[in-house]
Design a protein around this motif. Structure first.
Motif, PDB file in Angstrom:
ATOM      1  N   ASP A  83       2.273   1.823  -3.404  1.00 46.36           N
ATOM      2  CA  ASP A  83       1.270   2.432  -4.280  1.00 46.36           C
ATOM      3  C   ASP A  83       1.230   3.948  -4.096  1.00 46.36           C
ATOM      4  O   ASP A  83       1.071   4.686  -5.067  1.00 46.36           O
ATOM      5  CB  ASP A  83      -0.113   1.842  -3.991  1.00 46.36           C
ATOM      6  CG  ASP A  83      -0.292   0.465  -4.614  1.00 46.36           C
ATOM      7  OD1 ASP A  83       0.533   0.111  -5.485  1.00 46.36           O
ATOM      8  OD2 ASP A  83      -1.245  -0.242  -4.245  1.00 46.36           O
ATOM      9  N   VAL A  84       1.340   4.400  -2.850  1.00 42.96           N
ATOM     10  CA  VAL A  84       1.325   5.846  -2.591  1.00 42.96           C
ATOM     11  C   VAL A  84       2.453   6.522  -3.365  1.00 42.96           C
ATOM     12  O   VAL A  84       2.241   7.525  -4.057  1.00 42.96           O
ATOM     13  CB  VAL A  84       1.460   6.129  -1.078  1.00 42.96           C
ATOM     14  CG1 VAL A  84       1.694   7.618  -0.834  1.00 42.96           C
ATOM     15  CG2 VAL A  84       0.211   5.653  -0.334  1.00 42.96           C
ATOM     16  N   PHE A  85       3.656   5.940  -3.274  1.00 44.53           N
ATOM     17  CA  PHE A  85       4.799   6.551  -3.959  1.00 44.53           C
ATOM     18  C   PHE A  85       4.677   6.387  -5.473  1.00 44.53           C
ATOM     19  O   PHE A  85       5.121   7.249  -6.228  1.00 44.53           O
ATOM     20  CB  PHE A  85       6.113   5.957  -3.436  1.00 44.53           C
ATOM     21  CG  PHE A  85       6.554   6.575  -2.140  1.00 44.53           C
ATOM     22  CD1 PHE A  85       5.896   6.262  -0.954  1.00 44.53           C
ATOM     23  CD2 PHE A  85       7.589   7.480  -2.100  1.00 44.53           C
ATOM     24  CE1 PHE A  85       6.266   6.844   0.245  1.00 44.53           C
ATOM     25  CE2 PHE A  85       7.979   8.072  -0.903  1.00 44.53           C
ATOM     26  CZ  PHE A  85       7.312   7.752   0.273  1.00 44.53           C
ATOM     27  N   GLY A  86       4.056   5.287  -5.920  1.00 45.04           N
ATOM     28  CA  GLY A  86       3.846   5.077  -7.347  1.00 45.04           C
ATOM     29  C   GLY A  86       2.893   6.113  -7.916  1.00 45.04           C
ATOM     30  O   GLY A  86       3.166   6.724  -8.953  1.00 45.04           O
ATOM     31  N   ALA A  87       1.773   6.353  -7.208  1.00 45.83           N
ATOM     32  CA  ALA A  87       0.789   7.318  -7.698  1.00 45.83           C
ATOM     33  C   ALA A  87       1.383   8.725  -7.722  1.00 45.83           C
ATOM     34  O   ALA A  87       1.001   9.552  -8.543  1.00 45.83           O
ATOM     35  CB  ALA A  87      -0.466   7.289  -6.821  1.00 45.83           C
ATOM     36  N   SER A 106      10.971   2.175   6.235  1.00 45.71           N
ATOM     37  CA  SER A 106      10.266   0.907   6.437  1.00 45.71           C
ATOM     38  C   SER A 106      11.196  -0.125   7.065  1.00 45.71           C
ATOM     39  O   SER A 106      10.782  -0.927   7.892  1.00 45.71           O
ATOM     40  CB  SER A 106       9.763   0.336   5.106  1.00 45.71           C
ATOM     41  OG  SER A 106       8.807   1.165   4.537  1.00 45.71           O
ATOM     42  N   GLY A 108       0.816  -1.209   0.000  1.00 44.49           N
ATOM     43  CA  GLY A 108       0.000   0.000   0.000  1.00 44.49           C
ATOM     44  C   GLY A 108       0.850   1.260   0.000  1.00 44.49           C
ATOM     45  O   GLY A 108       0.506   2.260  -0.639  1.00 44.49           O
ATOM     46  N   HIS A 109       1.984   1.208   0.722  1.00 50.26           N
ATOM     47  CA  HIS A 109       2.891   2.365   0.740  1.00 50.26           C
ATOM     48  C   HIS A 109       3.590   2.528  -0.615  1.00 50.26           C
ATOM     49  O   HIS A 109       3.798   3.641  -1.094  1.00 50.26           O
ATOM     50  CB  HIS A 109       3.926   2.218   1.859  1.00 50.26           C
ATOM     51  CG  HIS A 109       3.316   2.237   3.238  1.00 50.26           C
ATOM     52  ND1 HIS A 109       3.957   1.753   4.350  1.00 50.26           N
ATOM     53  CD2 HIS A 109       2.110   2.682   3.653  1.00 50.26           C
ATOM     54  CE1 HIS A 109       3.172   1.909   5.398  1.00 50.26           C
ATOM     55  NE2 HIS A 109       2.039   2.458   5.000  1.00 50.26           N
ATOM     56  N   MET A 123      12.711   7.887   1.376  1.00 47.72           N
ATOM     57  CA  MET A 123      11.495   8.203   2.120  1.00 47.72           C
ATOM     58  C   MET A 123      10.591   7.003   2.339  1.00 47.72           C
ATOM     59  O   MET A 123       9.631   7.090   3.089  1.00 47.72           O
ATOM     60  CB  MET A 123      10.708   9.297   1.386  1.00 47.72           C
ATOM     61  CG  MET A 123      11.474  10.601   1.269  1.00 47.72           C
ATOM     62  SD  MET A 123      10.490  11.826   0.408  1.00 47.72           S
ATOM     63  CE  MET A 123      11.760  12.827  -0.311  1.00 47.72           C
ATOM     64  N   LEU A 124      10.880   5.872   1.646  1.00 51.99           N
ATOM     65  CA  LEU A 124      10.006   4.711   1.819  1.00 51.99           C
ATOM     66  C   LEU A 124      10.774   3.482   2.317  1.00 51.99           C
ATOM     67  O   LEU A 124      10.483   2.950   3.387  1.00 51.99           O
ATOM     68  CB  LEU A 124       9.302   4.388   0.491  1.00 51.99           C
ATOM     69  CG  LEU A 124       8.443   3.129   0.496  1.00 51.99           C
ATOM     70  CD1 LEU A 124       7.325   3.246   1.513  1.00 51.99           C
ATOM     71  CD2 LEU A 124       7.883   2.843  -0.879  1.00 51.99           C
TER      72      LEU A 124
END
Ligand SMILES: Nc1ncnc2c1ncn2[C@@H]1O[C@H](COP(=O)(O)OP(=O)(O)O)[C@@H](O)[C@H]1O
Ligand SMILES: [Mg+2]
Lengths: 252, 251
Positions: free
Chosen positions: A151-155, A171, A148-149, A166-167
């Protein structure tokens, strides 16, 4: 922490020392085998007053920290490389398994042969022993990035460096810090074991020399000193973990 | 009106161990700039897949998809997922400011914007909290604020209120409409709730069971802003029962 919670522990420790003192007094056991707590305390204070003690401590501390730092850098770097290029993992896997299985302490004579009796061989031992928990935990942490995280960076069209900074890194940080705590303990063990087996500096060497001189009370004193050093190093890393992970559930 | 999103024969086939799964059969769809479109359909019909293709998170296996660049020339897309997906190591305002941080805006500017948004979604006073200290509804508000942070031309929402209770959901629907009216963004929202669909949509796109395709399109012409009481009106119920019938036929 309230008094009622620490009281049982304090009482137990006091009883332990009282029992030890009583046993030494009544059994007539030779202080060469088991000195009494009072004798140990005196020897410990003596040792602290001698200049060479602090030189030995400085050697052990320096070797431990150097080995720890090397383990950290290489462990995180290799963990990241393997996580990023899964092909490599299959190639490296046999080596990783082999190096996990080999009792690393058994390699110490080899390191002495290669790196001499000075601090270098001890640093290598500390680094080699401390390296694996850092690498495996880094790998584990980087693999545990939530989909899900991602996806946030992908979008948001984040680039590779932003994703790493940052990810992936945040993590993986809880796992990396768990590995780092282990690495601190193992680096201390590595440096001291290295000193047992070769050279003429460090608390490990000091302990062996003291044992050979049958100064058992002083040997106990050195063990106390090593314990305090190990505890302080571990506490420093534990403090760092709390400072870096204020958001994590492991930090109350 | 200019076209914000255009899909021509967009299809998707997933390759899996048990063989290929056709998730989307060719979908043709045009969405006008500033329009609020709701996607509804039985579960597994490819709504999430279509939304992810629109958001660039997945590649279509067939057809062409085009997004109109926003006013500032960027093809910026805000995505609200079924889960809030807040980053647990950032506090609420840092999460909301993430899109601006990725664009390299300076800290003061992006935190000012984040605080404004937090206020707009009802999170004033919670800016410095960790995500885990927020309820599910509050986390989803923060996720919406984050999606709005860089003024995206297109807002994609995948069952954003699916996990919320009915009361919270009604309130969130109103807040979303208000934010959307203020932003002028194009919205594509996926939902299972017929009420939510009729309450929010300019146009409802009904999808058929797998492989998904557009089965029907229903226009909803109630004036805005819409009050919760609208749900009790005859016109609202007429559209809702139409939808129920259309969905039931295919089930
Ligand atoms: N990554 C995937 N691999 C294989 N099949 C998938 C994948 N993602 C979704 N599907 C399948 O595609 C179909 C559509 O899924 P989805 O878009 O999630 O539907 P919806 O959101 O409408 O419930 C489902 O049958 C689902 O099982
Ligand atoms: Mg879905």
């Amino acid at each position: 922490m309230n008094a009622a919670r620490i009281l049982p522990g304090v009482v137990a420790v006091l009883l332990f020392f009282a029992g030890w003192q009583a046993y030494c007094a009544m059994s007539g056991i030779s202080p060469l085998l088991l000195p009494s707590p009072v004798q140990v305390l005196r020897a410990f204070i003596d040792i602290l007053g001698e200049a060479p003690t602090w030189v030995h401590l400085a050697f052990t501390l320096g070797e431990t920290l150097a080995g720890f730092a090397i383990a950290l850098v290489f462990g995180i770097a290799l963990g990241w490389v393997i996580a990023t290029f899964p092909m490599l993992e299959r190639a490296i896997h046999p080596f990783v398994v082999a190096s996990q299985i080999v009792p690393k302490v058994a390699l110490v004579p080899l390191f002495v042969l290669w790196f001499g009796f000075g601090p270098t061989s001890k640093i290598v031992v500390a680094a080699v022993i401390a390296f694996f928990p850092v690498m495996t935990n880094t790998l584990l942490g980087l693999r545990s990035v939530e989909a899900g995280h991602e996806d946030v960076f992908g979008a948001l069209r984040a680039n590779a460096w932003q994703r790493f900074r940052m990810l992936q890194l945040p993590s993986a940080l809880p796992a990396i810090m768990a590995g780092t705590e282990m690495a601190m303990v193992l680096a201390t063990i590595g440096a001291v074991v290295g000193e047992y087996l070769g050279g003429s500096d460090g608390l490990g060497y000091f302990a062996v020399a003291t044992m050979n001189a049958f100064q058992t009370d002083r040997l106990f004193g050195i063990i106390i000193l090593l314990t305090v050093m190990g505890f302080l190093l571990y506490a420093a890393v534990a403090w760092l973990r709390r400072a870096l992970l204020p958001w994590h559930r492991s930090v109350g | 009106m200019s076209v914000a999103v255009s899909c021509r024969g967009v299809g998707k086939v997933y390759a899996s161990r048990t063989g290929d799964v056709e998730a989307l059969s060719p979908v043709d769809l045009e969405i006008a700039a500033g329009e609020f479109v709701v996607l509804i359909g039985p579960s597994g019909c490819g709504k999430t897949t279509l939304l992810r293709i629109l958001g660039g998170l997945q590649q279509a296996s067939a057809g062409r998809m085009a997004l109109l660049p926003g006013a500032d020339g960027r093809q910026s897309v805000g995505f609200v997922f079924q889960a809030a997906n807040l980053l647990p190591w950032l506090n609420v305002e840092q999460n909301v400011a993430l899109p601006l941080r990725l664009q390299g805006r300076d800290t003061a500017a992006r935190l000012a914007r984040a605080r404004t948004l937090c206020g707009q979604v009802g999170l004033a006073g919670f800016e410095q909290r960790w995500p885990r200290e927020l309820s599910g509804g509050m986390q989803q508000r923060a996720a919406i604020a984050r999606a709005l942070a860089d003024d995206p031309a297109l807002l994609l929402m995948d069952e954003p209120f699916g996990a919320l209770d009915a009361l919270t959901r009604t309130r969130m629907n109103q807040e979303l409409e208000r934010l959307w009216l203020a932003s002028g963004a194009t919205v594509v929202l996926v939902t299972h709730s017929i009420t939510e669909a009729v309450m929010l949509a300019d146009r409802i796109v009904l999808m058929s069971p797998r492989p998904g395709r557009v089965q029907a399109i229903v226009d909803v012409k109630f004036p805005r802003p819409r009050r919760p009481a609208l749900e009790g009106s005859v016109e609202f119920q007429a559209i809702a029962s139409d939808l129920r019938r259309l969905l039931g036929e295919e089930a």
